[in-house]
Enzyme design. Structure first.
Site, PDB file in Angstrom:
ATOM      1  N   ASP A  37       0.781  -1.247   0.000  1.00 34.73           N
ATOM      2  CA  ASP A  37       0.000   0.000   0.000  1.00 34.73           C
ATOM      3  C   ASP A  37       0.817   1.304   0.000  1.00 34.73           C
ATOM      4  O   ASP A  37       0.504   2.226   0.765  1.00 34.73           O
ATOM      5  CB  ASP A  37      -0.968   0.010   1.200  1.00 34.73           C
ATOM      6  CG  ASP A  37      -1.990  -1.126   1.161  1.00 34.73           C
ATOM      7  OD1 ASP A  37      -1.956  -1.923   0.217  1.00 34.73           O
ATOM      8  OD2 ASP A  37      -2.806  -1.215   2.100  1.00 34.73           O
TER       9      ASP A  37
ATOM     10  N   ASP B 187      -4.615  -0.786  -1.800  1.00 36.58           N
ATOM     11  CA  ASP B 187      -5.898  -0.617  -1.130  1.00 36.58           C
ATOM     12  C   ASP B 187      -6.842   0.014  -2.163  1.00 36.58           C
ATOM     13  O   ASP B 187      -6.487   1.029  -2.779  1.00 36.58           O
ATOM     14  CB  ASP B 187      -5.672   0.316   0.078  1.00 36.58           C
ATOM     15  CG  ASP B 187      -6.610   0.054   1.238  1.00 36.58           C
ATOM     16  OD1 ASP B 187      -6.915  -1.123   1.522  1.00 36.58           O
ATOM     17  OD2 ASP B 187      -7.047   1.032   1.873  1.00 36.58           O
TER      18      ASP B 187
ATOM     19  N   LYS C 168      -7.148  -4.914  -2.914  1.00 36.33           N
ATOM     20  CA  LYS C 168      -7.903  -5.436  -1.766  1.00 36.33           C
ATOM     21  C   LYS C 168      -8.816  -4.361  -1.196  1.00 36.33           C
ATOM     22  O   LYS C 168      -8.569  -3.164  -1.381  1.00 36.33           O
ATOM     23  CB  LYS C 168      -6.945  -5.948  -0.691  1.00 36.33           C
ATOM     24  CG  LYS C 168      -5.965  -4.893  -0.224  1.00 36.33           C
ATOM     25  CD  LYS C 168      -4.905  -5.481   0.675  1.00 36.33           C
ATOM     26  CE  LYS C 168      -4.012  -4.385   1.209  1.00 36.33           C
ATOM     27  NZ  LYS C 168      -4.710  -3.345   1.997  1.00 36.33           N
TER      28      LYS C 168
ATOM     29  N   CYS D 188      -1.943  -2.856   7.667  1.00 37.16           N
ATOM     30  CA  CYS D 188      -1.851  -3.776   6.525  1.00 37.16           C
ATOM     31  C   CYS D 188      -0.567  -4.592   6.509  1.00 37.16           C
ATOM     32  O   CYS D 188      -0.591  -5.764   6.129  1.00 37.16           O
ATOM     33  CB  CYS D 188      -2.081  -3.023   5.224  1.00 37.16           C
ATOM     34  SG  CYS D 188      -3.815  -2.495   5.089  1.00 37.16           S
TER      35      CYS D 188
HETATM   36  C1  VGL Z   1      -4.671   0.593   5.690  1.00 36.18           C
HETATM   37  C2  VGL Z   1      -6.251   1.478   7.071  1.00 36.18           C
HETATM   38  C3  VGL Z   1      -7.220   1.358   6.103  1.00 36.18           C
HETATM   39  C4  VGL Z   1      -3.243   0.200   5.490  1.00 36.18           C
HETATM   40  C5  VGL Z   1      -5.627   0.465   4.694  1.00 36.18           C
HETATM   41  O1  VGL Z   1      -2.778   0.129   4.337  1.00 36.18           O
HETATM   42  O2  VGL Z   1      -2.554  -0.065   6.517  1.00 36.18           O
HETATM   43  N1  VGL Z   1      -5.001   1.081   6.875  1.00 36.18           N
HETATM   44  N2  VGL Z   1      -6.888   0.850   4.904  1.00 36.18           N
HETATM   45 ZN    ZN Z   2      -8.364   0.959   3.381  1.00 38.69          ZN
END
Ligand code: VGL
Ligand code: ZN
Length: 201
Positions: free
Chosen positions: A12, A50, A110, A155
């Site tokens: 991410d 994400d 995801k 994540c």
């Molecule tokens: C994430 C919160 C919501 C991450 C993704 O990549 O850690 N955290 N969506």
């Molecule tokens: Zn997210």
């Protein structure tokens, strides 16, 4: 170059998790050059992205009277509510411009189902709906994974613990990760990862 059993999984590294983004992680952009260097050392590179539809159920905006970072009980368990972020096709969902994203051979998206969040690169937050990454790695003969990216305590943490449970040898390179640290979540994540057998380097 590392041997063919190894993959780098970059979690991410997207604009919304970098300074100026909707869910900015402090120093999120500082890890980009280090990750680029690492990508050149691994025979296989996976990126995760994400990738939420507008109105995703993890957004506080979808829950009357709730604010970002508050918790809610979902059918699949407790869920932190987030500001709207990483909306499919938006600039915020794009990879950081400095990241050598072209180096990746596969991109796992995801969080694309409205009703369930997905922190892990392997399973959605019900811990059972697979993303397909396990099969991809196994069919390529990959048994050892190194993880970097954002955010360490969400994540990266969920991905690393799932990978270890699935039997992969897992290393998290903390210098190439940055965390959100919500109510001690960073320390809890380190402890959980270590307990799951993840090497924190
Ligand atoms: C994430 C919160 C919501 C991450 C993704 O990549 O850690 N955290 N969506
Ligand atoms: Zn997210």
């Amino acid at each position: 170059m590392r041997d063919a059993s190894q993959a780098l999984i970059v979690i991410d590294v997207q604009n919304d998790f970098c300074p100026g983004g909707a869910l900015a992680v402090e120093g999120g952009d500082e890890i980009v050059q280090r990750i680029n260097t690492l990508m050149a050392e691994f025979p296989a590179v996976v990126l995760t992205q994400d990738w939420h539809p507008a109105g995703h159920s993890s957004f506080a905006s979808q829950h009357e009277g709730m604010a970002p970072l508050e918790m809610i009980e979902m059918p699949y368990g407790p869920q932190v509510l987030w500001p709207d972020h990483c909306i499919q096709g938006s600039r915020g969902a794009a990879f950081h411009e400095g990241l050598h994203a072209d180096r990746a051979e596969v991109i796992i998206r995801k969080g694309f189902r409205r009703e369930i969040d997905s922190y892990s690169a392997f399973f959605e937050n019900d811990h059972e709906t697979p993303t397909g990454l396990e099969g991809y790695l196994r069919s390529r003969g990959i048994s050892r994974v190194t993880m970097v990216g954002l955010a360490t305590d969400f994540c990266v943490n969920f991905s690393a613990v799932d990978a270890a449970r699935l039997g992969f040898e897992v290393t998290v390179l903390e210098e190439a990760c940055r965390g959100i640290d919500l109510d001690g979540s960073l320390e809890a994540a380190r402890k959980g990862m270590a307990e799951a057998g993840v090497t924190l380097a």
